[in-house]
Design a protein around this motif. Structure first.
Motif, PDB file in Angstrom:
ATOM      1  N   ARG A 135       1.061 -14.418 -52.380  1.00 27.30           N
ATOM      2  CA  ARG A 135       0.844 -14.922 -51.094  1.00 27.30           C
ATOM      3  C   ARG A 135       1.527 -13.755 -49.668  1.00 27.30           C
ATOM      4  N   THR A 136       2.668 -13.667 -50.139  1.00 25.53           N
ATOM      5  CA  THR A 136       3.571 -13.180 -49.282  1.00 25.53           C
ATOM      6  C   THR A 136       3.321 -11.400 -48.729  1.00 25.53           C
ATOM      7  N   THR A 137       2.257 -10.894 -49.648  1.00 23.67           N
ATOM      8  CA  THR A 137       2.049  -9.544 -49.297  1.00 23.67           C
ATOM      9  C   THR A 137       0.639  -9.214 -49.322  1.00 23.67           C
ATOM     10  N   CYS A 138      -0.299 -10.065 -50.139  1.00 24.37           N
ATOM     11  CA  CYS A 138      -1.804  -9.699 -50.379  1.00 24.37           C
ATOM     12  C   CYS A 138      -2.611  -9.923 -49.068  1.00 24.37           C
TER      13      CYS A 138
ATOM     14  N   ARG B 164     -12.143 -11.966 -45.139  1.00 24.82           N
ATOM     15  CA  ARG B 164     -11.661 -12.702 -44.167  1.00 24.82           C
ATOM     16  C   ARG B 164     -10.452 -13.860 -44.608  1.00 24.82           C
ATOM     17  N   ASN B 165      -9.473 -14.335 -43.672  1.00 25.97           N
ATOM     18  CA  ASN B 165      -8.429 -15.076 -44.035  1.00 25.97           C
ATOM     19  C   ASN B 165      -8.946 -16.100 -44.864  1.00 25.97           C
ATOM     20  N   ALA B 166     -10.117 -16.734 -44.722  1.00 20.29           N
ATOM     21  CA  ALA B 166     -10.343 -17.943 -45.305  1.00 20.29           C
ATOM     22  C   ALA B 166     -10.891 -17.588 -46.763  1.00 20.29           C
TER      23      ALA B 166
ATOM     24  N   ILE C 286      -7.828 -17.965 -53.714  1.00 17.90           N
ATOM     25  CA  ILE C 286      -6.925 -16.877 -54.245  1.00 17.90           C
ATOM     26  C   ILE C 286      -5.355 -17.226 -54.275  1.00 17.90           C
ATOM     27  N   VAL C 287      -4.956 -17.445 -53.220  1.00 15.72           N
ATOM     28  CA  VAL C 287      -3.464 -17.791 -53.558  1.00 15.72           C
ATOM     29  C   VAL C 287      -3.063 -19.175 -52.316  1.00 15.72           C
ATOM     30  N   ASP C 288      -2.077 -19.656 -52.367  1.00 13.31           N
ATOM     31  CA  ASP C 288      -1.759 -20.932 -51.431  1.00 13.31           C
ATOM     32  C   ASP C 288      -1.379 -20.312 -49.895  1.00 13.31           C
ATOM     33  N   THR C 289      -2.515 -20.084 -49.201  1.00 11.82           N
ATOM     34  CA  THR C 289      -2.431 -19.806 -47.939  1.00 11.82           C
ATOM     35  C   THR C 289      -3.548 -20.431 -47.275  1.00 11.82           C
TER      36      THR C 289
END
Ligand code: UT7
Length: 323
Positions: A152-155, A19-21, A26-29
């Motif tokens: 974060r822009t792809t994973c 899930r997004n959460a 893992i990354v800044d998102t």
């Protein structure tokens, strides 16, 4: 006139849901950013034991079961993938072996996210040319293996899975009321190759590499390219957006799908959406969405279904099929 009719459809997803959460550590998102910018809420991620070949095999078996056929009835396998099990042999050949099929021929096609639309078109041409009567067309990917999990822009965008159809040559009258593939349109333009690519390969780095994307640049071109090939298949078939029963687009971003449907004048309730639960599964996204919409009874025999995809290369294409 011979037509390539979809006789069966199937899919397979890894059991692990991310899930997004789950990205927040893992990354800044954030869940909010991912949902707002993409429409994605969760995606499936392959376990170590799951591969493009195992997912592709499972989707193929499901498609064969829905077609009430066995591997003995199939003449060829075309697998669309950018994440093969090995550099060679083709993963299609591995799937052929897993299915216990020792006749016919099998090969991979590489057109990234447009792979399934390319593979369907190539399979259709084999059927029309009399080279095969029944072709198993598979889109299978494990993009989780080529993601940079620190980017974060792809994973956050991609997921794993597979979908498949069985195409069968049947006689039609040569009109748009025939069942089967009515029209298709393929395009590519390599001048965009640096906007979405993998930074490794056998002949350059000798490594597998990681996916790199200038997302905003891809976004900028996506809607125009998608609508261009769709207008081409409409013109070939002499139909309009009003004739379409179901629009099954590549599932990269809900905003791209919405903008494309709006530009074409396709009503929202005719659009099949899976990006919220699958993320972008590249060549698997269209057959995964097809399997879902057929499985839940939305797509029925006789419906006019519009498929579309756009991806790395750039490549893009559309297929119009009467179910
Ligand atoms: O299937 C093949 C085809 N691929 C596609 O169709 C993908 C096309 N592109 C897209 O879907 C979108 O461009 C993305 C979803 C990739 C990005 O959405 P966007 O609205 O174009 O955002 P952006 O790239 O313009 O980034 C906006 C901001 C940036 O920060 P600054 O520079 O404004 O400070 C990014 O660094 O959002 C930032 N950002 C993130 N923030 C939180 C990028 N990724 C994330 C993230 N979480 N995961």
């Amino acid at each position: 006139m011979m037509r390539s009719v979809v006789r069966g459809v199937g899919s397979a997803l890894p059991s692990r849901v991310m899930r997004n959460a789950d990205f927040e550590g893992i990354v800044d998102t954030s869940d909010e950013w991912i949902v707002q910018r993409t429409g994605i809420r969760e995606r499936r991620i392959a376990s170590d034991a799951e591969t493009t070949a195992s997912l592709g095999e499972a989707a193929a078996r499901a498609a064969l079961a829905s077609a009430e056929l066995t591997p003995d009835d199939i003449d060829a396998i075309v697998l669309a993938t950018s994440t093969p099990n090995n550099t060679f042999p083709a993963t299609a050949v591995e799937i052929q072996e897993r299915l216990g099929m020792h006749h016919g021929f099998a090969f991979d096609m590489q057109a990234v996210c447009s792979g399934f639309v390319y593979a369907l078109t190539v399979a259709d041409l084999h059927i029309l040319a009399g080279k095969a009567r029944r072709v198993l067309v598979i889109g299978a990917e494990t993009f989780s293996r080529i993601l940079d999990w620190t980017d974060r822009t792809t994973c956050v965008l991609f997921g794993d899975g597979a979908g498949a159809v069985v195409l069968e040559g049947q006689e039609g009258a040569g009109t748009t009321t025939d069942r089967g593939i009515i029209a298709s349109s393929l395009r590519s333009d390599g001048s965009h190759k640096e906007k979405l690519y993998v930074d490794g390969g056998p002949s350059t780095t000798g490594t597998v590499g990681h996916l790199r994307m200038e997302g905003r640049e891809v976004f900028k071109h996506a809607v125009a390219m998608i609508t261009d090939v769709i207008e081409d298949v409409f013109a070939q078939a002499g139909v309009t957006a009003a004739d379409i029963d179901w629009f099954v687009p590549h599932q990269a971003n809900k905003r791209i799908i919405d903008a494309s449907a709006r530009k074409l004048g396709i009503a929202e309730e005719k659009v099949v959406i899976t990006v919220d639960r699958h993320g972008n599964t590249s060549a698997a996204s269209v057959p995964l969405a097809l399997a879902e919409a057929v499985g839940d009874g939305r797509i029925k025999k006789g419906d006019l279904v519009l498929l579309e995809a756009m991806g790395g290369g750039f490549t893009w294409g559309a297929v119009l099929v009467r179910w």
